[in-house]
Design an enzyme around this catalytic site. Structure first.
Site, short mmCIF file in Angstrom:
data_model
loop_
_atom_site.label_atom_id
_atom_site.label_comp_id
_atom_site.label_asym_id
_atom_site.label_seq_id
_atom_site.Cartn_x
_atom_site.Cartn_y
_atom_site.Cartn_z
N ARG A 242 0.85 -1.18 0.00
CA ARG A 242 0.00 0.00 0.00
C ARG A 242 0.89 1.23 0.00
O ARG A 242 1.95 1.25 0.64
CB ARG A 242 -0.89 0.03 1.25
CG ARG A 242 -2.16 -0.78 1.12
CD ARG A 242 -3.10 -0.18 0.08
NE ARG A 242 -4.30 -0.96 -0.11
CZ ARG A 242 -4.45 -1.95 -1.00
NH1 ARG A 242 -3.45 -2.30 -1.79
NH2 ARG A 242 -5.59 -2.59 -1.11
N GLU A 271 -2.58 7.88 -4.70
CA GLU A 271 -2.95 7.40 -6.03
C GLU A 271 -4.27 8.04 -6.49
O GLU A 271 -5.17 8.14 -5.66
CB GLU A 271 -3.18 5.90 -6.09
CG GLU A 271 -2.37 5.06 -5.30
CD GLU A 271 -2.60 3.56 -5.52
OE1 GLU A 271 -1.74 2.85 -5.03
OE2 GLU A 271 -3.56 3.09 -6.13
N HIS A 289 -0.65 0.42 -10.07
CA HIS A 289 -1.39 -0.50 -9.18
C HIS A 289 -1.92 -1.73 -9.96
O HIS A 289 -3.13 -1.96 -10.03
CB HIS A 289 -2.53 0.25 -8.48
CG HIS A 289 -2.95 -0.42 -7.19
ND1 HIS A 289 -3.45 0.27 -6.11
CD2 HIS A 289 -2.96 -1.72 -6.81
CE1 HIS A 289 -3.75 -0.56 -5.13
NE2 HIS A 289 -3.46 -1.79 -5.54
N GLY A 291 -0.92 -5.00 -9.34
CA GLY A 291 -0.63 -6.25 -8.63
C GLY A 291 -1.52 -7.43 -9.01
O GLY A 291 -1.04 -8.49 -9.36
C1 DGY Z 1 -5.95 -5.43 -3.20
O1 DGY Z 1 -6.68 -6.38 -3.48
O2 DGY Z 1 -5.90 -4.97 -2.07
C2 DGY Z 1 -5.09 -4.87 -4.30
O3 DGY Z 1 -4.44 -3.73 -3.97
C3 DGY Z 1 -5.84 -4.78 -5.60
O4 DGY Z 1 -5.82 -6.08 -6.03
#
Ligand code: DGY
Length: 323
Positions: A242, A271, A289, A291
């Site tokens: 984060r 963000e 972002h 991920g």
């Molecule tokens: C989450 O799931 O917390 C991510 O940041 C987005 O997939």
């Protein structure tokens, strides 16, 4: 019996939206425009369930209503630091998240970032696309070797462990772990990892440090200027956790003055705004972002929300209830 009313705050994978629409009296957000605080307040007065995601800031303001109809926030995403837990709790609103199904893809992206920054992949691609590449030479775009180096992992939950698996078994890296609670010896043994008891102990040992802890108040600016100063001068910081976990101003300074080797970031403090100093630094790789951004993970996240919702409305305890 009437179907529960459900609001989905953003666009979701089509297969999940379709399944939701078959099961519930659902309102989809076909425009994909984020809701305002006022729209949230209105939503929790009108819907039995609200299905937010990680970019929906559900703070005390959005929850400032007297008699909400909403009984559950079934969050699309593993992180839930965007939801004010106290206010939700005071209204008796349950919260669920979507762990597990995105762990591998998030760890894949953390590896991508680590390799990109170490091997100067972004620099190389920019140079090539701009037409500035004038051919191979022994001193061109020299990066850092990844294989066999030491990786520090902060937060050894599911994603941290997937990162360790890739780094240790794929790249022969030595793994050092910091985690709030003790990690079981058999889990550490899978990656031949060593757990240390403080971040201060971890940082000076590592060539790469990858963050996999939750966000929220407890971990805000966990990586601050004092801790950045403990990193080796050529070490690289990777953040797919984060944005708030890193003090971005302090990081920008460390990168500007080259007191660390580089950084690779998928998440940011404000963000989608990017710290302008950070954006000027050469030794940083940044992604928007991404991920969990694979077809497989995003669909599985949606179906995991659906499972939680079905459990909740059919009177079972949702497996991913976090509050
Ligand atoms: C989450 O799931 O917390 C991510 O940041 C987005 O997939």
């Amino acid at each position: 019996m009437q179907k529960p009313t459900v609001l989905v705050t953003r666009r979701w994978p089509a297969a999940v939206e379709q399944q939701l629409a078959e099961t519930y009296n659902v309102e989809l957000n076909r425009t994909d425009r984020p809701l305002t605080s006022a729209e949230f307040r209105d939503a929790i007065l009108r819907y039995d369930a609200v299905l937010p995601t990680v970019t929906d800031k559900i703070g005390p303001q959005a929850l400032d209503v007297s008699k909400p109809r909403t009984k559950i926030f079934a969050n699309y995403g593993v992180g839930y630091s965007h939801i004010d837990l106290e206010s939700a709790k005071s209204h008796g609103i349950a919260i669920t998240n979507t762990p597990d199904v995105l762990s591998e893809c998030t760890a894949d992206l953390a590896m991508t970032l680590m390799l990109m920054v170490a091997r100067r992949a972004s620099d190389g691609e920019r140079e090539l696309r701009s037409g500035a590449w004038d051919g191979w030479r022994p001193t061109h775009l020299i990066g850092t070797k990844v294989s066999g180096k030491t990786l520090g992992i902060v937060g050894f939950g599911r994603i941290g462990q997937e990162m360790a698996r890739r780094a240790h078994h794929g790249f022969g890296m030595d793994i050092v772990v910091y985690n709030r609670s003790p990690v079981r010896p058999d889990v550490l043994a899978q990656y031949n990892a060593t757990q240390v008891s403080t971040i201060e102990e971890l940082l000076p040992q590592c060539d790469f440090v990858s963050l996999h802890c939750p966000g929220g108040e407890a971990n805000t600016k966990l990586i601050n200027s004092q801790r950045l100063d403990l990193m080796k001068p050529d070490a690289i910081l990777i953040n797919t956790a984060r944005g708030e976990v890193v003090d971005e101003a302090a990081l920008a300074q460390s990168l500007q003055y080259e007191t660390i080797g580089g950084a690779a970031l998928d998440v940011f403090e404000r963000e989608p705004a990017i710290n302008p100093v950070l954006a000027q630094c050469e030794n940083v790789v940044m992604l928007p972002h991404l991920g969990s951004a694979t077809r497989e993970a995003r669909q599985a996240m949606g179906f995991r929300v659906l499972d939680n919702l079905n459990d909740f409305f059919e009177g079972r305890a949702p497996r991913d209830r976090v509050a």
